[in-house]
Motif scaffolding. Structure first.
Motif, short mmCIF file in Angstrom:
data_model
loop_
_atom_site.label_atom_id
_atom_site.label_comp_id
_atom_site.label_asym_id
_atom_site.label_seq_id
_atom_site.Cartn_x
_atom_site.Cartn_y
_atom_site.Cartn_z
N GLY A 56 35.85 43.90 33.63
CA GLY A 56 35.00 44.99 34.09
C GLY A 56 33.58 44.90 33.56
O GLY A 56 33.26 44.02 32.75
N PRO A 57 32.74 45.83 33.99
CA PRO A 57 31.35 45.84 33.53
C PRO A 57 31.23 46.12 32.03
O PRO A 57 30.20 45.85 31.42
N ASP A 58 32.31 46.61 31.44
CA ASP A 58 32.33 46.88 30.00
C ASP A 58 32.75 45.65 29.18
O ASP A 58 32.79 45.71 27.96
N GLY A 59 33.08 44.53 29.87
CA GLY A 59 33.48 43.31 29.17
C GLY A 59 34.94 43.26 28.78
O GLY A 59 35.36 42.38 28.04
N ASN A 60 35.74 44.21 29.26
CA ASN A 60 37.16 44.27 28.94
C ASN A 60 38.01 43.77 30.10
O ASN A 60 37.60 43.83 31.26
N LEU A 61 39.23 43.33 29.76
CA LEU A 61 40.20 42.92 30.78
C LEU A 61 40.84 44.15 31.40
O LEU A 61 41.17 45.11 30.70
N TRP A 62 41.05 44.10 32.72
CA TRP A 62 41.67 45.22 33.42
C TRP A 62 42.96 44.85 34.11
O TRP A 62 43.63 45.72 34.67
N THR A 63 43.35 43.60 34.10
CA THR A 63 44.63 43.20 34.69
C THR A 63 45.75 43.54 33.72
O THR A 63 45.58 43.50 32.51
N LYS A 64 46.90 43.83 34.28
CA LYS A 64 48.09 44.18 33.49
C LYS A 64 49.15 43.11 33.73
O LYS A 64 49.56 42.89 34.86
N GLY A 65 49.60 42.42 32.70
CA GLY A 65 50.66 41.44 32.85
C GLY A 65 50.18 40.09 33.35
O GLY A 65 48.99 39.84 33.51
N ASP A 66 51.16 39.23 33.60
CA ASP A 66 50.88 37.87 34.06
C ASP A 66 50.73 37.81 35.57
O ASP A 66 51.34 38.61 36.29
N PRO A 67 49.97 36.85 36.07
CA PRO A 67 49.82 36.70 37.52
C PRO A 67 51.09 36.14 38.15
O PRO A 67 51.89 35.47 37.49
N ALA A 68 51.26 36.42 39.44
CA ALA A 68 52.39 35.91 40.20
C ALA A 68 51.86 35.07 41.36
O ALA A 68 50.85 35.43 41.98
N VAL A 69 52.54 33.97 41.64
CA VAL A 69 52.17 33.11 42.76
C VAL A 69 53.25 33.20 43.82
O VAL A 69 54.43 32.99 43.53
N GLU A 91 44.72 51.59 37.43
CA GLU A 91 43.52 52.42 37.44
C GLU A 91 42.37 51.71 36.72
O GLU A 91 42.55 51.19 35.63
N LEU A 92 41.20 51.68 37.35
CA LEU A 92 40.03 51.06 36.73
C LEU A 92 39.25 52.08 35.92
O LEU A 92 39.55 53.27 35.96
N GLY A 93 38.23 51.65 35.22
CA GLY A 93 37.45 52.51 34.34
C GLY A 93 36.03 52.71 34.81
O GLY A 93 35.78 53.33 35.85
N PRO A 94 35.05 52.14 34.09
CA PRO A 94 33.65 52.42 34.40
C PRO A 94 33.22 51.87 35.76
O PRO A 94 33.72 50.85 36.23
N ALA A 95 32.29 52.59 36.38
CA ALA A 95 31.72 52.13 37.65
C ALA A 95 30.87 50.90 37.37
O ALA A 95 30.28 50.76 36.29
N GLY A 96 30.82 49.99 38.33
CA GLY A 96 30.03 48.78 38.18
C GLY A 96 30.72 47.57 38.77
O GLY A 96 31.71 47.70 39.50
N VAL A 97 30.21 46.40 38.45
CA VAL A 97 30.72 45.15 39.02
C VAL A 97 31.89 44.62 38.18
O VAL A 97 31.78 44.48 36.96
N TYR A 98 32.99 44.32 38.86
CA TYR A 98 34.18 43.72 38.26
C TYR A 98 34.27 42.27 38.74
O TYR A 98 34.02 41.98 39.91
N GLY A 102 41.03 54.83 33.96
CA GLY A 102 41.95 53.82 33.44
C GLY A 102 41.61 53.40 32.02
O GLY A 102 40.51 53.61 31.52
N THR A 103 42.61 52.81 31.37
CA THR A 103 42.45 52.32 30.01
C THR A 103 42.31 50.80 30.06
O THR A 103 43.18 50.11 30.61
N PRO A 104 41.24 50.28 29.46
CA PRO A 104 41.04 48.82 29.51
C PRO A 104 41.99 48.08 28.58
O PRO A 104 42.55 48.65 27.65
N GLY A 105 42.11 46.79 28.83
CA GLY A 105 42.86 45.92 27.93
C GLY A 105 41.92 45.41 26.85
O GLY A 105 40.89 46.02 26.55
N ALA A 106 42.26 44.27 26.30
CA ALA A 106 41.45 43.67 25.24
C ALA A 106 40.11 43.20 25.78
O ALA A 106 39.92 43.05 26.98
N ALA A 107 39.19 42.96 24.85
CA ALA A 107 37.88 42.41 25.25
C ALA A 107 38.09 41.00 25.79
O ALA A 107 38.90 40.24 25.28
N ALA A 108 37.35 40.69 26.85
CA ALA A 108 37.45 39.35 27.45
C ALA A 108 36.84 38.33 26.51
O ALA A 108 35.81 38.56 25.88
N ASP A 109 37.48 37.17 26.40
CA ASP A 109 37.00 36.09 25.54
C ASP A 109 36.08 35.21 26.37
O ASP A 109 36.53 34.34 27.10
#
Length: 177
Positions: free
Chosen positions: A73-86, A97-104, A132-139
């Motif tokens: 998100g624009p706050d630099g945090n991860l917003w995905t929950k769990g592992d991706p599926a193919v 649910e997302l958080g701050p308005a802006g570019v994701y 929404g509640t963000p996840g950890a800060a993106a590395d």
């Protein structure tokens, strides 16, 4: 005798250059990997609320191993929950649910059907702030590298092989002056 050796050397060089040219012309088709054909949300879209899942769809089926899909998100945090599926040509992840308005930014890295990694980003803009509640800060240090094998050793090896072949083709036989 000298004229014949020079003519043979010119033929060897000409054949080598033509072979190299022919191999480079054929490289275009060999480099055709999976390409993105759509995403949810669409690239550059402006949305009022985030979807339950974010997904990226490719032109061919993907390998299920080593898939990565994150939303930052624009706050630099991860917003995905769990592992991706193919599933076939689509990689997706739960968003919620997302958080701050802006570019994701949606960042993906998948393995195409031919075994090559394909990575890239897509963006969307959230126009209304969510709760929404963000996840950890993106590395950011982990996202910048390609994670693949560096190309420069192959280029150096190619130049050395070509240079060695050229030296061998142009060298004088021991009996001539």
């Amino acid at each position: 005798m000298r004229r014949r050796t020079t003519f043979t050397s010119v033929k060897v060089i000409a054949v080598g250059l033509l072979t190299m040219l022919a191999s480079m012309l054929g490289a275009g088709t060999a480099l055709a990997h999976s390409v993105v054909i759509s995403s949810t949300p669409e690239n550059g879209a402006e949305i009022a609320a985030g979807p339950e899942r974010v997904s990226v769809t490719f032109n061919e089926a993907l390998q299920e191993s080593f898939a990565s899909l994150t939303v930052v998100g624009p706050d630099g945090n991860l917003w995905t929950k769990g592992d991706p599926a193919v599933e076939g040509p689509t990689v997706s992840a739960e968003l919620g649910e997302l958080g701050p308005a802006g570019v994701y930014t949606v960042a993906f890295r998948v393995t195409s059907a031919d075994g090559h990694p394909v990575s890239g980003t897509r963006t969307f803009t959230l126009s209304e702030e969510g709760s929404g509640t963000p996840g950890a800060a993106a590395d950011s240090s982990g996202e910048s590298g390609s994670g693949g094998v560096p190309l420069w050793p192959f280029i150096v090896a190619g130049v050395l092989v070509f240079g060695g072949g050229l030296w061998f083709a142009l060298r004088k036989p021991r009996g001539e002056n």
